[in-house]
Design an enzyme around this catalytic site. Structure first.
Site, PDB file in Angstrom:
ATOM      1  N   HIS A 136      -1.641 -10.573   1.033  1.00 39.53           N
ATOM      2  CA  HIS A 136      -2.073 -11.471  -0.120  1.00 39.53           C
ATOM      3  C   HIS A 136      -3.172 -12.433   0.499  1.00 39.53           C
ATOM      4  O   HIS A 136      -3.071 -13.131   1.215  1.00 39.53           O
ATOM      5  CB  HIS A 136      -0.956 -12.564  -0.660  1.00 39.53           C
ATOM      6  CG  HIS A 136       0.150 -11.880  -1.391  1.00 39.53           C
ATOM      7  ND1 HIS A 136      -0.188 -10.697  -2.145  1.00 39.53           N
ATOM      8  CD2 HIS A 136       1.360 -12.197  -1.467  1.00 39.53           C
ATOM      9  CE1 HIS A 136       1.165 -10.400  -2.583  1.00 39.53           C
ATOM     10  NE2 HIS A 136       2.077 -11.448  -2.148  1.00 39.53           N
ATOM     11  N   GLN A 161       3.694  -5.079  -3.128  1.00 42.71           N
ATOM     12  CA  GLN A 161       3.406  -3.990  -3.546  1.00 42.71           C
ATOM     13  C   GLN A 161       3.510  -3.818  -5.062  1.00 42.71           C
ATOM     14  O   GLN A 161       3.201  -4.806  -6.071  1.00 42.71           O
ATOM     15  CB  GLN A 161       4.132  -2.711  -2.945  1.00 42.71           C
ATOM     16  CG  GLN A 161       3.991  -2.681  -1.382  1.00 42.71           C
ATOM     17  CD  GLN A 161       4.977  -3.667  -0.610  1.00 42.71           C
ATOM     18  OE1 GLN A 161       6.159  -3.676  -0.976  1.00 42.71           O
ATOM     19  NE2 GLN A 161       4.251  -4.253   0.367  1.00 42.71           N
TER      20      GLN A 161
HETATM   21  P1  IMP Z   1       4.363   1.365   3.854  1.00 43.38           P
HETATM   22  O1  IMP Z   1       4.935   0.669   2.698  1.00 43.38           O
HETATM   23  O2  IMP Z   1       3.614   1.075   5.002  1.00 43.38           O
HETATM   24  O3  IMP Z   1       5.435   2.597   4.386  1.00 43.38           O
HETATM   25  O4  IMP Z   1       3.148   2.520   3.309  1.00 43.38           O
HETATM   26  C1  IMP Z   1       3.813   3.538   2.050  1.00 43.38           C
HETATM   27  C2  IMP Z   1       2.678   3.469   1.079  1.00 43.38           C
HETATM   28  O5  IMP Z   1       2.437   2.115   0.360  1.00 43.38           O
HETATM   29  C3  IMP Z   1       1.088   3.604   1.371  1.00 43.38           C
HETATM   30  O6  IMP Z   1       0.503   4.237   0.540  1.00 43.38           O
HETATM   31  C4  IMP Z   1       0.517   1.967   1.779  1.00 43.38           C
HETATM   32  O7  IMP Z   1      -0.859   2.341   1.533  1.00 43.38           O
HETATM   33  C5  IMP Z   1       1.096   1.591   0.499  1.00 43.38           C
HETATM   34  N1  IMP Z   1       1.321   0.423   0.494  1.00 43.38           N
HETATM   35  C6  IMP Z   1       2.155  -0.521   1.269  1.00 43.38           C
HETATM   36  N2  IMP Z   1       2.001  -1.831   1.018  1.00 43.38           N
HETATM   37  C7  IMP Z   1       1.089  -2.087   0.028  1.00 43.38           C
HETATM   38  C8  IMP Z   1       0.108  -3.285  -0.288  1.00 43.38           C
HETATM   39  O8  IMP Z   1       0.783  -4.499   0.066  1.00 43.38           O
HETATM   40  N3  IMP Z   1      -0.612  -3.100  -1.107  1.00 43.38           N
HETATM   41  C9  IMP Z   1      -1.151  -1.555  -1.476  1.00 43.38           C
HETATM   42  N4  IMP Z   1      -0.560  -0.491  -1.001  1.00 43.38           N
HETATM   43  C10 IMP Z   1       0.526  -0.743  -0.263  1.00 43.38           C
END
Ligand code: IMP
Length: 424
Positions: free
Chosen positions: A41, A224
């Protein structure tokens, strides 16, 4: 006093931090219920800009308590860095102000390596994760083989656990072509961080229930967004937690009947980072927004993919989360556009769809059907009252309400707190 959940209604990065900061003014306790340091954030508070990953932005306020709930996954070294970074700029962080659940799971250095190894081995089918070890941590949690924050007080357990994880996963790491893991270095990293973190650990469920008895107002800061939810998102291109409003209850131990309001946050357009289907994606809008210096990730610096507002996704997000009010951010991002597009529904194999299809494969095949609305062609950034928004902004919001049943009560027209406007 309403207890409020804030959720992202799209793929994350909707500007929740700013809305949380805005609503924190009336809250006493701010709770982060899920996700890990994959989130980022950016908050402008006073004259300063902060990027927070795990600690709720309520930490920037005097007299507010922040809680990292049991549903969160914590990378100990990264959290210590965040705490130290805040202290270095004279933000008070102590175990009274920040309470960390002793039940939250730990993201160990091994999980970061495993995240990268699994992504490398997925090849073209990669998810585009943040590489922070989030998926492997939640996988170990569900597999019932993880460590929890309470285990930080037990160095031998940490040492044995990391050694076993390194040994079990060495073949996978080698197959992915990564350097062999060093269990001693990994253990030292965690044990060192534990020294700082252990005093912050507590039973946050008991704390929150005690706080509720005294009538405090709570804000749940979802990380997210809806379409990254492990159940409701565009699986498998999702994160590994429940990012929707239900996750705020399981991730905090505050039961559903104590929740009074759900605020969904959406951008005036749509963005996504990482791989996966995105029906309204428009490279020319990406180019335009990147050209303005907008839409680069706070956590990874990655350029976000951009597209038009998708009423199909918002309609479904409204259902899944029980959104009572919508906050629409980044209205100013479209200030100079002649025409604004809104996707009203999809077509798939000649059929009309008003809700998203079940699979990512089908979502990748839908044809978005657009309605074109006139742009407002006005610099909105200096507006200080909702009623002063240009007529075409108000009609955009009204059309969205007709399409989704979601009423916009808050709009964002820039990064500062005065640039968040509330409808009376
Ligand atoms: P992970 O959470 O790192 O496993 O990523 C899984 C998916 O969620 C990927 O497409 C990341 O780019 C997306 N993602 C994870 N956290 C965020 C966030 O805070 N904002 C936007 N996309 C996120």
């Amino acid at each position: 006093m309403p207890n409020t959940i804030i959720v992202g209604a799209q793929w994350g990065d909707e500007g929740k931090g700013k809305i949380v900061d805005f609503l924190t003014a009336s809250a006493d306790v701010v709770v982060r219920p899920q996700g890990g340091n994959n989130a980022g954030h950016t908050v402008i508070h006073g004259k300063n800009k902060y990027v927070l990953h795990l600690i709720p932005s309520g930490i920037l306020w005097k007299g507010k308590t922040c809680v990292i709930g049991n549903g969160v996954v914590i990378d100990p070294a990264s959290l210590v860095k965040e705490i130290e970074g805040l202290i270095a700029v004279d933000i008070n962080v102590d175990p009274e102000k920040l309470r960390i659940s002793d039940r939250a799971h730990l993201t160990l250095p091994v999980h970061r390596v495993l995240d990268q190894a699994r992504e490398a081995l997925r090849g073209a089918a990669r998810i585009g994760t943040t590489g922070r070890g989030i998926g492997p941590t939640y996988a170990d949690k569900i597999h019932r083989s993880g460590l929890r924050a309470g285990d930080l007080a037990n160095p031998q357990k940490i040492r044995d656990h990391i050694a076993a994880l390194c040994e079990d996963n060495a073949p996978l790491v080698a197959e992915a072509g990564l350097e062999p893991m060093d269990p001693d270095a990994m253990t030292s990293e965690v044990i060192q961080a534990a020294e700082t973190l252990v005093p912050y650990l507590t039973d946050t469920v008991a704390y929150l229930h005690g706080a509720m008895e005294t009538g405090v107002e709570m804000l749940f800061e979802g990380a997210q967004g809806t379409y990254l939810d492990i159940d409701h998102g565009t699986y498998p291109f999702v994160t590994s937690s429940n990012t929707t409003s239900g996750g705020a209850c399981t991730g905090s131990g505050v039961p559903p009947q104590r929740i009074d309001r759900v605020v969904g946050v959406a951008k005036a357009y749509t963005t996504r980072v990482g791989e996966g289907p995105f029906p309204t994606e428009d490279p020319s809008l990406s180019e335009y927004l990147h050209g303005l210096g907008r839409e680069f990730g706070a956590t990874t610096g990655r350029a976000r993919r951009c597209g038009w507002l998708d009423a199909v996704l918002l309609r479904y997000a409204g259902m899944v989360n029980g959104i009572d009010e919508l906050a629409m951010t980044n209205i100013d991002g479209l200030d100079t556009h002649d025409e604004i597009r809104v996707c009203t529904h999809y077509e798939l194999d000649g059929e009309r769809l008003d809700l998203p299809p079940a699979t990512a494969d089908d979502l990748a095949r839908v044809i978005p059907v657009y309605e074109v609305l006139p742009g407002w062609k006005t610099d909105t950034t200096g507006i200080r009252s909702f009623d002063d928004l240009p007529e075409n902004v108000l009609s955009y919001l009204e059309r969205l309400r007709e399409l989704t049943s979601l009423r916009t009560t808050i709009v964002g027209i820039g990064p500062d707190r005065e640039q968040t406007l509330r409808r009376d």
